[in-house]
Scaffold this motif. Structure first.
Motif, PDB file in Angstrom:
ATOM      1  N   THR A 212      23.510 -15.777   0.609  1.00  0.00           N
ATOM      2  CA  THR A 212      22.297 -15.956  -0.182  1.00  0.00           C
ATOM      3  C   THR A 212      22.543 -15.428  -1.585  1.00  0.00           C
ATOM      4  O   THR A 212      23.126 -14.353  -1.749  1.00  0.00           O
TER       5      THR A 212
ATOM      6  N   LEU B 266      15.719 -20.143  -8.011  1.00  0.00           N
ATOM      7  CA  LEU B 266      15.434 -18.724  -7.820  1.00  0.00           C
ATOM      8  C   LEU B 266      16.388 -18.148  -6.784  1.00  0.00           C
ATOM      9  O   LEU B 266      16.927 -17.052  -6.956  1.00  0.00           O
ATOM     10  N   GLU B 267      16.569 -18.922  -5.718  1.00  0.00           N
ATOM     11  CA  GLU B 267      17.367 -18.412  -4.587  1.00  0.00           C
ATOM     12  C   GLU B 267      18.016 -19.577  -3.868  1.00  0.00           C
ATOM     13  O   GLU B 267      17.430 -20.648  -3.754  1.00  0.00           O
TER      14      GLU B 267
ATOM     15  N   THR C 223      20.354 -20.262  -0.196  1.00  0.00           N
ATOM     16  CA  THR C 223      21.014 -19.788   1.021  1.00  0.00           C
ATOM     17  C   THR C 223      21.809 -20.932   1.621  1.00  0.00           C
ATOM     18  O   THR C 223      21.299 -22.050   1.718  1.00  0.00           O
TER      19      THR C 223
ATOM     20  N   HIS D 274      24.365 -21.905   4.998  1.00  0.00           N
ATOM     21  CA  HIS D 274      25.012 -21.584   6.269  1.00  0.00           C
ATOM     22  C   HIS D 274      26.212 -22.506   6.428  1.00  0.00           C
ATOM     23  O   HIS D 274      26.075 -23.716   6.234  1.00  0.00           O
TER      24      HIS D 274
ATOM     25  N   THR E 197      13.293 -32.740  -0.267  1.00  0.00           N
ATOM     26  CA  THR E 197      12.245 -31.758  -0.575  1.00  0.00           C
ATOM     27  C   THR E 197      10.967 -32.204   0.094  1.00  0.00           C
ATOM     28  O   THR E 197      10.566 -33.362  -0.046  1.00  0.00           O
TER      29      THR E 197
ATOM     30  N   LEU F  27       9.364 -25.245  -5.217  1.00  0.00           N
ATOM     31  CA  LEU F  27       9.789 -26.290  -4.298  1.00  0.00           C
ATOM     32  C   LEU F  27      11.037 -25.810  -3.588  1.00  0.00           C
ATOM     33  O   LEU F  27      11.802 -24.998  -4.115  1.00  0.00           O
ATOM     34  N   GLU F  28      11.207 -26.310  -2.363  1.00  0.00           N
ATOM     35  CA  GLU F  28      12.454 -26.048  -1.648  1.00  0.00           C
ATOM     36  C   GLU F  28      13.291 -27.309  -1.700  1.00  0.00           C
ATOM     37  O   GLU F  28      12.766 -28.421  -1.808  1.00  0.00           O
TER      38      GLU F  28
ATOM     39  N   ASP G 158      16.338 -28.840   0.670  1.00  0.00           N
ATOM     40  CA  ASP G 158      17.139 -28.658   1.875  1.00  0.00           C
ATOM     41  C   ASP G 158      18.346 -29.568   1.824  1.00  0.00           C
ATOM     42  O   ASP G 158      18.215 -30.756   1.512  1.00  0.00           O
TER      43      ASP G 158
ATOM     44  N   GLU H 276      22.151 -30.899   3.715  1.00  0.00           N
ATOM     45  CA  GLU H 276      23.045 -30.994   4.866  1.00  0.00           C
ATOM     46  C   GLU H 276      24.354 -31.588   4.383  1.00  0.00           C
ATOM     47  O   GLU H 276      24.359 -32.531   3.608  1.00  0.00           O
TER      48      GLU H 276
ATOM     49  N   GLN I  11      24.571 -26.247   6.017  1.00  0.00           N
ATOM     50  CA  GLN I  11      23.144 -26.450   5.804  1.00  0.00           C
ATOM     51  C   GLN I  11      22.748 -25.547   4.640  1.00  0.00           C
ATOM     52  O   GLN I  11      23.268 -24.431   4.528  1.00  0.00           O
ATOM     53  N   SER I  12      21.854 -26.008   3.804  1.00  0.00           N
ATOM     54  CA  SER I  12      21.456 -25.162   2.672  1.00  0.00           C
ATOM     55  C   SER I  12      19.969 -25.314   2.409  1.00  0.00           C
ATOM     56  O   SER I  12      19.345 -26.315   2.791  1.00  0.00           O
ATOM     57  N   ARG I  13      19.409 -24.307   1.811  1.00  0.00           N
ATOM     58  CA  ARG I  13      18.034 -24.394   1.309  1.00  0.00           C
ATOM     59  C   ARG I  13      17.971 -23.591   0.033  1.00  0.00           C
ATOM     60  O   ARG I  13      18.475 -22.465  -0.024  1.00  0.00           O
ATOM     61  N   GLN I  14      17.389 -24.167  -0.998  1.00  0.00           N
ATOM     62  CA  GLN I  14      17.143 -23.362  -2.185  1.00  0.00           C
ATOM     63  C   GLN I  14      15.677 -23.406  -2.553  1.00  0.00           C
ATOM     64  O   GLN I  14      14.948 -24.336  -2.214  1.00  0.00           O
ATOM     65  N   LEU I  15      15.238 -22.322  -3.191  1.00  0.00           N
ATOM     66  CA  LEU I  15      13.877 -22.235  -3.707  1.00  0.00           C
ATOM     67  C   LEU I  15      13.965 -22.298  -5.227  1.00  0.00           C
ATOM     68  O   LEU I  15      14.698 -21.519  -5.850  1.00  0.00           O
TER      69      LEU I  15
ATOM     70  N   SER J  80      10.911 -14.684  -2.033  1.00  0.00           N
ATOM     71  CA  SER J  80      12.046 -15.086  -1.200  1.00  0.00           C
ATOM     72  C   SER J  80      12.771 -13.832  -0.770  1.00  0.00           C
ATOM     73  O   SER J  80      13.191 -13.034  -1.613  1.00  0.00           O
TER      74      SER J  80
ATOM     75  N   THR K  68      15.753 -12.259   2.120  1.00  0.00           N
ATOM     76  CA  THR K  68      16.795 -12.540   3.107  1.00  0.00           C
ATOM     77  C   THR K  68      17.229 -11.232   3.739  1.00  0.00           C
ATOM     78  O   THR K  68      17.408 -10.235   3.042  1.00  0.00           O
TER      79      THR K  68
ATOM     80  N   HIS L 212      10.583 -17.783   2.608  1.00  0.00           N
ATOM     81  CA  HIS L 212       9.948 -18.064   1.313  1.00  0.00           C
ATOM     82  C   HIS L 212       8.440 -17.966   1.505  1.00  0.00           C
ATOM     83  O   HIS L 212       7.908 -18.558   2.439  1.00  0.00           O
TER      84      HIS L 212
ATOM     85  N   ARG M  73       4.937 -18.956  -0.212  1.00  0.00           N
ATOM     86  CA  ARG M  73       4.435 -19.845  -1.264  1.00  0.00           C
ATOM     87  C   ARG M  73       3.082 -19.419  -1.820  1.00  0.00           C
ATOM     88  O   ARG M  73       2.722 -19.765  -2.937  1.00  0.00           O
TER      89      ARG M  73
ATOM     90  N   GLN N 135       7.722 -20.570   4.574  1.00  0.00           N
ATOM     91  CA  GLN N 135       8.780 -21.353   5.193  1.00  0.00           C
ATOM     92  C   GLN N 135       9.873 -20.374   5.574  1.00  0.00           C
ATOM     93  O   GLN N 135      10.131 -19.421   4.829  1.00  0.00           O
TER      94      GLN N 135
ATOM     95  N   ARG O 254      13.882 -19.817   7.638  1.00  0.00           N
ATOM     96  CA  ARG O 254      15.038 -20.319   8.389  1.00  0.00           C
ATOM     97  C   ARG O 254      15.848 -19.127   8.827  1.00  0.00           C
ATOM     98  O   ARG O 254      16.096 -18.219   8.032  1.00  0.00           O
TER      99      ARG O 254
ATOM    100  N   LEU P  33      19.478 -17.973  11.043  1.00  0.00           N
ATOM    101  CA  LEU P  33      20.726 -18.371  11.680  1.00  0.00           C
ATOM    102  C   LEU P  33      20.973 -17.387  12.812  1.00  0.00           C
ATOM    103  O   LEU P  33      20.970 -16.170  12.600  1.00  0.00           O
TER     104      LEU P  33
END
Lengths: 264, 264
Positions: free
Chosen positions: A56, A207-208, A210, A212, A228, A236-237, A239, A241, A252-256, B54, B56, B212, B214, B252, B254, B256
């Motif tokens: 992260t 902002l962030e 993560t 995996h 999104t 907004l996130e 996502d 793959e 897999q990823s997600r950002q904010l 956010s 982690t 996260h 919101r 939201q 996630r 692992l």
């Protein structure tokens, strides 16, 4: 200069140093995945484990080309996994705070149950190459070989698809294989999904982020999909793959990100 | 002892102290969301910002009831957001490494576009209450008021639904409102989704959890949904969504987790 060389990190006397190389930027600011890789290399060195299992990054300031240093600390080194933090600084200014758990994914196995399939994409040569030579794409795009699904490139012509989604192929342009650190770049290399939404959004600072990593990718093109679902509360996130040539999910990823309104 | 009291953190002379209260455990190990809240409180104090935007956590060791201390540091305090790290320790043993960006979500607004709806749930009284009095649920479940969708409770009778999904209502049992720190508990309070898959999985230790937030939730029941799409490489992710009584997505998540095989 290829990916490995452009993200090398040197360790001397308890401190890590690196450089933000020119050309890895979008409008002067280094790509976020690129900065994450610098920190991840320092964490991998600090833990003695090669593969980022979960990392992260919190983005504090934009990164400009030039020398940087890293403060990296192993928090716990266990039998299978090791956890570290790293702070990336330019001079005295922190750019990125990261935390990560590392391991060796050579033997990534266990029961399998996957409720998803890789994105369907036309052949790479039938996709749209994203490259600064187009006059429409930032200089960073010469460091990666991105081929976008033709349905997802409308934003480049001022005609967003209306669906906040971007799908495409990823590899390095010089045939350097994508390793597990390269996956951290892949998940932040594509144009923002929100460019395909019909919203008054001009830019989307992360902002962030993560990521995996589930497995070491097989050599070859990576299939990637980003989407999104929630633009709300000023955030907004996104996502992501990433699937390898063998059809396996490797990351897999997600950002904010922040959703500033476009300037009038 | 309610949520706020059970997660209070004291700050004296540059160090933070807290206690893992008895009764917040699953089989003797403190709930992961509960540990995250302790660290988040320390980060909120260190940054002077109330709401986790956010956060982690990387889980290093199980937490047992007893005194703990926290090392928390603000990495950057900006105009809108502030970022901190916190390490939660029992004696000299690190339990949890966290990083978080905090802000004030009183005025969370921006363009809206949501491609999802809250989970459809029967009324709370028509759902299945998860509580230690049932003889089937861990003691932690007396700290929260969980009502599960009847379709998702098969695992409790040895008849998993086959779909790795858990949906239900969440609130505190004593009518204490759920604030943004309470949301960090909510995202890790439900039984693991994988209990509803038909896989030989005995337990699922969390490696990492990211949440996260919101918006600040409206008072009332929270609608929650958790699902898993990828069990592969020895890992699984669990994705969560929390919606408030006004129908707004407020969090939201996630995580692992490891997928150890069940003992033969």
């Amino acid at each position: 200069m290829g990916f490995s060389e452009a993200t090398r990190v040197e360790h001397r006397g308890g401190t890590w140093s690196a450089a933000i190389e020119p050309g890895w930027d979008i409008g002067g600011n280094a790509n976020g995945g690129y900065l994450l890789v610098l920190a991840a290399r320092a964490m991998a060195l600090a833990t003695g484990s090669p593969d980022p299992v979960s990392v992260t990054a919190h983005y504090l300031r934009p990164g400009k080309a030039g020398p940087v240093r890293l403060e990296a600390d192993a928090v716990r080194v266990g039998r299978r996994f090791a956890t570290a933090t790293a702070l990336l600084l330019a001079g005295e200014n922190p750019l990125l705070q990261t935390v990560g758990t590392f391991g060796d994914l050579t033997q990534a196995e266990g029961p399998e149950r996957v409720d998803a399939v890789p994105p369907e994409l036309p052949d790479p040569d039938d996709c749209v190459r994203i490259h600064p030579d187009s006059g429409k794409d930032p200089s960073f795009m010469s460091q990666v070989d991105l081929r976008l699904h033709p349905e997802d490139t409308g934003f480049r012509e001022g005609r967003p698809s209306g669906e906040p989604r971007v799908r495409g192929w990823f590899r390095f342009p010089d045939a350097e294989p994508v390793d597990t650190l390269g996956l951290l770049l892949a998940v932040d290399s594509f144009p923002p999904t929100i460019f395909n939404a019909r919203l008054p959004v001009g830019w989307v600072p992360t902002l962030e982020l993560t990521a995996h990593v589930r497995a070491r990718p097989e050599p070859g093109w990576l299939r990637c999909a980003f989407s999104t679902r929630f633009v709300t509360g000023g955030f907004l996130e996104e996502d992501g793959e990433v699937w390898d040539a063998s059809g396996r999910l490797v990351a897999q990823s997600r950002q904010l990100a922040l959703v500033p309104r476009a300037k009038p």
